[in-house]
Design an enzyme around this catalytic site. Structure first.
Site, PDB file in Angstrom:
ATOM      1  CG  ASP A  15       7.150  -3.109  -2.634  1.00 45.44           C
ATOM      2  OD1 ASP A  15       6.225  -2.287  -2.490  1.00 45.44           O
ATOM      3  OD2 ASP A  15       7.873  -3.494  -1.683  1.00 45.44           O
ATOM      4  CB  VAL A  53      13.194  -0.068  -6.876  1.00 41.18           C
ATOM      5  CG1 VAL A  53      12.261  -1.074  -7.519  1.00 41.18           C
ATOM      6  CG2 VAL A  53      12.862   1.347  -7.319  1.00 41.18           C
ATOM      7  CD  GLU A  93       6.380   1.671  -3.049  1.00 40.11           C
ATOM      8  OE1 GLU A  93       5.754   2.255  -2.142  1.00 40.11           O
ATOM      9  OE2 GLU A  93       6.700   0.481  -2.994  1.00 40.11           O
ATOM     10  CG  ASP A 114       4.224   7.067  -2.881  1.00 39.79           C
ATOM     11  OD1 ASP A 114       3.204   6.541  -3.362  1.00 39.79           O
ATOM     12  OD2 ASP A 114       5.099   6.407  -2.282  1.00 39.79           O
ATOM     13  CG  ASP A 115       6.453  13.769  -4.350  1.00 37.19           C
ATOM     14  OD1 ASP A 115       6.664  13.128  -3.298  1.00 37.19           O
ATOM     15  OD2 ASP A 115       7.319  14.473  -4.898  1.00 37.19           O
ATOM     16  CG  HIS A 154      -1.567   9.441  -1.829  1.00 39.29           C
ATOM     17  ND1 HIS A 154      -0.983   9.512  -0.591  1.00 39.29           N
ATOM     18  CD2 HIS A 154      -2.834   8.984  -1.638  1.00 39.29           C
ATOM     19  CE1 HIS A 154      -1.854   9.103   0.328  1.00 39.29           C
ATOM     20  NE2 HIS A 154      -2.972   8.784  -0.288  1.00 39.29           N
ATOM     21  CG  HIS A 155       2.543  11.456   0.242  1.00 35.59           C
ATOM     22  ND1 HIS A 155       1.729  10.365   0.421  1.00 35.59           N
ATOM     23  CD2 HIS A 155       3.826  10.985   0.268  1.00 35.59           C
ATOM     24  CE1 HIS A 155       2.474   9.278   0.548  1.00 35.59           C
ATOM     25  NE2 HIS A 155       3.747   9.631   0.454  1.00 35.59           N
ATOM     26  CG  ASP A 206       2.278   0.897   0.588  1.00 35.87           C
ATOM     27  OD1 ASP A 206       2.333   0.018   1.466  1.00 35.87           O
ATOM     28  OD2 ASP A 206       3.090   0.969  -0.349  1.00 35.87           O
ATOM     29  CD  GLN A 207       0.310   6.126   0.382  1.00 32.16           C
ATOM     30  OE1 GLN A 207       0.416   6.566   1.529  1.00 32.16           O
ATOM     31  NE2 GLN A 207       1.362   5.837  -0.363  1.00 32.16           N
ATOM     32  CG  ASN A 267       1.539   1.009   5.387  1.00 32.55           C
ATOM     33  OD1 ASN A 267       1.551  -0.076   5.945  1.00 32.55           O
ATOM     34  ND2 ASN A 267       2.197   1.231   4.263  1.00 32.55           N
TER      35      ASN A 267
END
Length: 628
Positions: free
Chosen positions: A274, A276, A310, A336-337, A339-340, A408-409, A412
């Site tokens: 997680d 890092v 991550e 994450d890129d 996903h976002h 997270d997505q 949060n």
């Protein structure tokens, strides 16, 4: 291999904690350089024993006991009378403030000795939170659903952190005792049974681990080993670890041992580390590289073991491949890129981190699915204009894990909304097909396969003072977002410590049997079946990034070519209206009639009736190598 030899291979010998010596006695070890004296308090045979521990060089204490038996409780008493649990405790039956329990790791009867794991390109992840996944909220509840996950087409279960945390419920990122599975989920043997049952079904099991901080309650290291923490570095969640100080060797060994512990003693097939990017270490090699090397030169020599990061830094060097295409250090990164970019394209949201993607969301979707990172050194507005990332186009698609959502997505967000609660079903299903049919290993979040209506909220159960800080901190964070400009909406955010917040996050498995859950489950299953049948065989031969191209405002096409000349092609219209894509405008377009014999169709929805690309359209096919 004899039974004794087989069981011995599931035991990790380490300098921390309590473990059985070769002579059969249990040896207790603790690194406590700030303790002037130390007593072992052992409750064995109905009696409590207070035993002085021998002080060794370097701040270590040790005692070898012929009294201790599996199941006995123990703790360490400091000079001021404070009793603390073992930081390397293998089990905490009475939570983080209670005594530790003596555990013999070789007592479990492993039956999966022939398991050698699965190859990375076969990975289809399913992330779950043990406490909210099943009605029983424990390891046995996960085990009971393994057949459903296998039949869905999942090949890898990823558990959110299970290390012992304070209170009745927690996401797991507040772990205080990193070697002890939380007692609310079951015993160490219960977790081992889950892993073994998954292996019996051909499923890998991954564990999320947190090495950037300890939880705010229940960790006592600062009382006797303050050297664990860097005096000047901090994370958003607490003090940062000191991995590069003059006395950091025991600290590094503690965390490396933890990674090896889960892989060796529990048989996990991989770890996801997680955040890092919150680990600062100027050593060479740094803690991450050393950890990966120890895993690859240890259990990684005997079976397939995969390490996923991550890492907000988008550091492509972590995922380098050797000449045969195998990872040198880490296997992949949660992307994450991707996903976002998809989220911004589908929802139009521009708050928070999405401001970095809202300017050109479809362009960023194209780049992320083809090359991995959107940000490869460009300035990030969300991060105050700082440059973020490194070039990643040289990496294969297998160096990334893509997803429409994860803990997270969803969690949060203030109200824990899933993506399918925010966009129309056709848009969600088009994005789903895109993720499941592209060559990057996909990840599902629990319940998405049956269109779960339950939210996944942020919850924890810390002591009252800390809970007040947590709730106030979350409100401050959301207050900066336009969606929470109304104070009433801001104060309606569910309270993290409320039992109802936890209950509201628990899956309702009856939704799987009725509409629309039944239909969404069938779609996931069919897409994963087609991935396994057609796309999986190509993946080992895709050793570089894909190419991509825009088509109109919302259309995209991708082409990934294998070493032997075959191409995996996807075209999609992620918009809400149909578009015209003229001949030659799309990089990956359905071949003309004379070339159709070179094509293996995989998926098309909705089926076109003319040359236009319908709204929410995805088409995937394989083209044979061009004729000489």
């Amino acid at each position: 291999m004899t039974e004794r030899e087989r069981q011995a291979r599931r035991r990790l010998s380490m300098p921390f904690g309590c473990e059985r010596d070769v002579d059969g006695r249990f040896c207790f070890r603790l690194w406590a350089p700030a303790a002037g004296e130390l007593l072992l308090r052992l409750n064995s045979g109905g009696r409590e024993h207070r035993i002085p521990m021998e002080r060794l060089p370097g701040g270590w204490y040790r005692h070898s006991s012929d009294l201790a038996r599996p199941g006995d409780l123990y703790c360490f008493e400091l000079g001021d009378g404070l009793c603390v649990p073992d930081p390397a405790s293998r089990y905490q039956p009475l939570d983080v403030h209670g005594p530790s329990q003596v555990v013999d790791p070789q007592a479990f009867d492993w039956q999966d000795v022939l398991w050698r794991g699965r190859l990375w390109h076969e990975a289809v992840f399913y992330e779950l939170h043990v406490g909210t996944f099943s009605p029983s909220g424990d390891f046995a509840g996960v085990e009971a659903r393994l057949d459903d996950l296998r039949d869905l087409g999942v090949t890898a279960i990823e558990l959110m952190p299970v290390a012992d945390f304070p209170g009745r419920w927690n996401w797991g990122y507040d772990g205080a005792l990193l070697f002890a599975p939380d007692s609310r989920y079951g015993t160490p043997d219960d977790l081992k049974r889950l892993v073994q049952a998954a292996h019996r079904r051909g499923l890998m099991v991954f564990l999320d681990v947190v090495y950037n901080h300890f939880g705010p309650e229940g960790n006592y290291l600062h009382c006797y080993a303050p050297g664990f923490f860097h005096p000047e570095r901090h994370t958003p969640w607490g003090a940062a670890m000191d991995f590069d100080g003059p006395d950091s060797a025991p600290v590094r060994e503690f965390f490396i041992s933890n990674a090896l512990f889960w892989i060796i003693e529990y048989g996990f097939d991989g770890l996801r580390l997680d955040a890092v990017d919150r680990i600062v270490d100027d050593s060479e090699p740094d803690i991450l590289a050393e950890l990966a090397a120890r895993v690859r030169s240890g259990p990684g020599l005997e079976r397939e073991v995969h390490l996923v990061l991550e890492n907000d830094h988008n550091d492509a060097r972590r995922y380098a491949r050797d000449g045969s295409g195998r990872p040198v250090v880490f296997t992949a990164q949660w992307n994450d890129d991707a996903h976002h970019a998809l989220h911004a394209a589908l929802t139009g949201e521009a708050d928070g981190v999405y401001q970095d993607y809202a300017d050109a969301p479809f362009h960023r979707v194209g780049k992320a699915l083809a090359e991995g990172f959107c940000y490869q050194g460009e300035p990030s507005a969300f991060r105050g204009g700082r440059a973020r990332g490194t070039p990643s186009a040289h990496l294969p698609p297998l160096a990334f894990v893509n997803f429409l959502q994860n803990h997270d997505q969803i969690g949060n967000r203030g109200f824990g909304e899933r993506l399918e609660h925010l966009v129309p079903a056709p848009s969600f299903e088009a994005a789903l097909a895109l993720v499941l049919l592209s060559p990057t290993p996909p990840l599902l979040f629990m319940g998405q396969e049956f269109a779960a209506t339950t939210a996944f909220l942020f919850f924890c159960d810390l002591e009252p003072g800390l809970m007040g800080q947590v709730n106030e901190g979350r409100r401050r964070e959301f207050a900066t977002q336009s969606a929470f400009s109304d104070p009433a909406r801001l104060h309606a955010i569910p309270v993290a410590g409320d039992q109802q917040t936890f209950i509201a996050s628990c899956l309702d498995w009856t939704e799987r049997e009725r509409s629309p859950g039944r239909e969404r489950l069938a779609l996931h299953t069919e897409l994963l079946r087609r991935r396994s049948a057609h796309i999986l065989p190509l993946l080992p031969r895709l050793n570089s990034a894909g190419r991509w191209q825009r088509c109109g405002r919302t259309g995209l096409s991708w082409r990934w070519q294998t070493q032997s000349g075959e191409s995996l092609c996807i075209s999609a219209n992620l918009g809400s209206v149909s578009i015209e894509c003229r001949a030659g405008e799309a990089l990956a377009a359905w071949p003309d009639e004379p070339e159709r014999d070179r094509v293996v169709p995989i998926y098309e929805h909705p089926v076109r009736t003319d040359s236009r690309w319908p709204a929410g359209w995805v088409c995937c096919w394989i083209e044979a190598a061009e004729r000489a």
